[in-house]
Motif scaffolding. Structure first.
Motif, PDB file in Angstrom:
ATOM      1  N   MET A 114       0.749  -1.094  -0.135  1.00 21.14           N
ATOM      2  CA  MET A 114       0.056   0.023  -0.021  1.00 21.14           C
ATOM      3  C   MET A 114       0.816   1.214   0.092  1.00 21.14           C
ATOM      4  O   MET A 114       0.284   2.338  -0.626  1.00 21.14           O
ATOM      5  CB  MET A 114      -1.064   0.019   1.138  1.00 21.14           C
ATOM      6  N   ASP A 115       2.078   1.385   0.511  1.00 16.51           N
ATOM      7  CA  ASP A 115       2.886   2.273   0.668  1.00 16.51           C
ATOM      8  C   ASP A 115       3.328   2.630  -0.888  1.00 16.51           C
ATOM      9  O   ASP A 115       3.920   3.810  -1.197  1.00 16.51           O
ATOM     10  CB  ASP A 115       4.078   2.202   1.474  1.00 16.51           C
ATOM     11  N   SER A 116       3.478   1.474  -1.616  1.00 14.29           N
ATOM     12  CA  SER A 116       3.974   1.489  -3.092  1.00 14.29           C
ATOM     13  C   SER A 116       2.791   1.992  -3.804  1.00 14.29           C
ATOM     14  O   SER A 116       3.027   2.098  -5.156  1.00 14.29           O
ATOM     15  CB  SER A 116       4.563   0.301  -3.483  1.00 14.29           C
ATOM     16  N   GLY A 117       1.752   2.203  -3.523  1.00 14.10           N
ATOM     17  CA  GLY A 117       0.527   2.803  -4.186  1.00 14.10           C
ATOM     18  C   GLY A 117      -0.519   1.612  -4.735  1.00 14.10           C
ATOM     19  O   GLY A 117      -1.480   1.958  -5.232  1.00 14.10           O
ATOM     20  N   ILE A 118      -0.094   0.506  -4.237  1.00 15.39           N
ATOM     21  CA  ILE A 118      -1.299  -0.332  -4.358  1.00 15.39           C
ATOM     22  C   ILE A 118      -2.648  -0.462  -3.695  1.00 15.39           C
ATOM     23  O   ILE A 118      -2.339  -0.140  -2.373  1.00 15.39           O
ATOM     24  CB  ILE A 118      -0.857  -2.103  -4.475  1.00 15.39           C
ATOM     25  N   SER A 119      -3.794  -0.430  -4.108  1.00 12.88           N
ATOM     26  CA  SER A 119      -4.951  -0.273  -3.506  1.00 12.88           C
ATOM     27  C   SER A 119      -5.118  -1.516  -2.339  1.00 12.88           C
ATOM     28  O   SER A 119      -4.715  -2.497  -2.257  1.00 12.88           O
ATOM     29  CB  SER A 119      -6.254  -0.166  -4.312  1.00 12.88           C
ATOM     30  N   GLN A 120      -5.764  -1.077  -1.286  1.00 12.15           N
ATOM     31  CA  GLN A 120      -6.027  -1.761  -0.070  1.00 12.15           C
ATOM     32  C   GLN A 120      -6.842  -3.155  -0.776  1.00 12.15           C
ATOM     33  O   GLN A 120      -6.764  -4.248  -0.238  1.00 12.15           O
ATOM     34  CB  GLN A 120      -7.162  -1.069   1.098  1.00 12.15           C
ATOM     35  N   GLY A 121      -7.659  -2.828  -1.804  1.00 10.13           N
ATOM     36  CA  GLY A 121      -8.545  -3.895  -2.502  1.00 10.13           C
ATOM     37  C   GLY A 121      -7.908  -5.164  -3.018  1.00 10.13           C
ATOM     38  O   GLY A 121      -7.815  -6.087  -2.866  1.00 10.13           O
ATOM     39  N   ALA A 122      -6.874  -4.435  -3.759  1.00  7.89           N
ATOM     40  CA  ALA A 122      -5.690  -5.427  -4.501  1.00  7.89           C
ATOM     41  C   ALA A 122      -4.627  -6.170  -3.520  1.00  7.89           C
ATOM     42  O   ALA A 122      -4.724  -7.246  -3.658  1.00  7.89           O
ATOM     43  CB  ALA A 122      -4.852  -4.387  -5.239  1.00  7.89           C
ATOM     44  N   VAL A 123      -4.631  -5.431  -2.527  1.00  8.97           N
ATOM     45  CA  VAL A 123      -3.565  -6.286  -1.453  1.00  8.97           C
ATOM     46  C   VAL A 123      -4.561  -7.170  -0.760  1.00  8.97           C
ATOM     47  O   VAL A 123      -4.078  -8.485  -0.344  1.00  8.97           O
ATOM     48  CB  VAL A 123      -3.172  -5.393  -0.363  1.00  8.97           C
ATOM     49  N   HIS A 124      -5.752  -7.040  -0.517  1.00  8.51           N
ATOM     50  CA  HIS A 124      -6.825  -7.952   0.064  1.00  8.51           C
ATOM     51  C   HIS A 124      -6.959  -9.097  -0.944  1.00  8.51           C
ATOM     52  O   HIS A 124      -6.869 -10.410  -0.355  1.00  8.51           O
ATOM     53  CB  HIS A 124      -8.243  -7.093   0.042  1.00  8.51           C
ATOM     54  N   THR A 125      -6.983  -8.992  -2.363  1.00  9.64           N
ATOM     55  CA  THR A 125      -6.962  -9.964  -2.951  1.00  9.64           C
ATOM     56  C   THR A 125      -5.804 -10.821  -3.285  1.00  9.64           C
ATOM     57  O   THR A 125      -5.735 -12.159  -3.268  1.00  9.64           O
ATOM     58  CB  THR A 125      -7.348  -9.542  -4.573  1.00  9.64           C
ATOM     59  N   GLU A 126      -4.745 -10.415  -3.376  1.00 13.47           N
ATOM     60  CA  GLU A 126      -3.384 -10.869  -3.024  1.00 13.47           C
ATOM     61  C   GLU A 126      -3.205 -11.813  -2.045  1.00 13.47           C
ATOM     62  O   GLU A 126      -2.761 -13.013  -2.075  1.00 13.47           O
ATOM     63  CB  GLU A 126      -2.264  -9.924  -3.236  1.00 13.47           C
ATOM     64  N   LEU A 127      -3.384 -11.333  -0.716  1.00 14.28           N
ATOM     65  CA  LEU A 127      -3.305 -11.961   0.351  1.00 14.28           C
ATOM     66  C   LEU A 127      -4.372 -13.298   0.313  1.00 14.28           C
ATOM     67  O   LEU A 127      -4.327 -14.435   0.859  1.00 14.28           O
ATOM     68  CB  LEU A 127      -3.340 -11.336   1.722  1.00 14.28           C
ATOM     69  N   GLY A 128      -5.423 -12.990  -0.268  1.00 14.73           N
ATOM     70  CA  GLY A 128      -6.370 -14.131  -0.422  1.00 14.73           C
ATOM     71  C   GLY A 128      -6.046 -15.130  -1.007  1.00 14.73           C
ATOM     72  O   GLY A 128      -6.279 -16.540  -1.196  1.00 14.73           O
TER      73      GLY A 128
END
Length: 258
Positions: A33-47
């Motif tokens: 998220m510090d690099s500009g990736i959205s919270q939703g995208a990070v949620h999906t990646e960890l999913g």
């Protein structure tokens, strides 16, 4: 999963599953998220990482799947496109196959994978139908057989005359693996914001429901096996939705009667 793996493996790849901790998950989320990736995208990646670990445990590749903490899933955006905006997207496509793909996505309310998988043998010009399903059970879920409207029929006839392969969406005679870059370019040139490929499917559903098409028909068009899912997502866009409920709460009428 392959695309997600590029980011996930760079952070988690040096650890055994039993070494993955909550702190490690949190540091990944913060870094992304510090690099500009959205919270939703990070949620999906960890999913996706969670799914991989669960798969490994189920197939006895590891003893136990670690707990994968994810940031909260953000509230879904209500962005949907009007028909004029969809037309602007098509007009701003820099290649014919991108414009046709956008047209197909909206007119069939199909997912991008289904549209890219579509072959001409499943386009019945005589009956005016498109079969988005494949024969295998895995990809039949969420895919439907839908009618071809007049505008799409004209576009398909033009594309078929120039076809060089079995796939409806092709480039240089070959199947197209992704239209993401071409689509994003069309979005920029059309002057639109907050539009993704899934926005097209969402917009198609909203257009049908808001025009008074029954939820049962919309569910069939979307390939939903349960109409409750369709209603919970799109019921609020139906004309007159909750109007009767609002009338029950109108105390001004009571005063007028008195």
């Amino acid at each position: 999963m392959g695309y997600t793996g590029k980011a996930v493996l760079a952070h988690f790849g040096h650890y055994r599953p039993d070494q993955i901790t909550t702190d490690l998950c949190r540091s990944y989320a913060k870094q992304r998220m510090d690099s500009g990736i959205s919270q939703g995208a990070v949620h999906t990646e960890l999913g996706h990482l969670r799914s991989a670990m669960t798969f490994a445990e189920r197939n006895r590749m590891i003893t136990a799947a670690p707990h994968i903490e994810r940031p909260a899933k953000p509230t879904p955006k209500e962005r949907f496109l009007t028909k004029d905006e969809v037309l602007r997207l098509i007009d701003n496509a820099d290649a014919p196959h991108i414009g046709l793909a956008i047209h197909l996505l909206f007119a069939t309310a199909g997912r991008v994978g289904a549209v890219l998988d579509l072959t001409w043998d499943r386009v019945d010009m005589d009956r005016g139908t498109i079969n988005l399903r494949l024969d295998d059970a895995r990809t039949r879920k969420g895919r439907a057989i839908v009618p071809i409207n007049k505008g799409l029929m004209a576009a398909l006839q033009h594309a078929r005359d120039a076809a060089l392969s079995d796939h409806v969406i092709e480039w240089g005679g070959k199947r197209v693996a992704s239209i993401r870059k071409g689509f994003e370019g069309a979005v920029r040139r059309a002057g639109l914001r907050d539009v993704t490929l899934h926005t097209i499917r969402h917009s198609a559903a909203v257009a049908m429901v808001s025009s008074g098409i029954p939820i049962t028909q919309v569910a069939q068009y979307l390939g939903h096996s349960n109409t409750a899912i369709t209603f919970s997502t799109y019921g609020r866009f139906a004309p007159g939705h909750l109007t009767e409920a609002a009338e029950v709460l109108d105390f001004v009428k009571l005063r007028a009667v008195k």
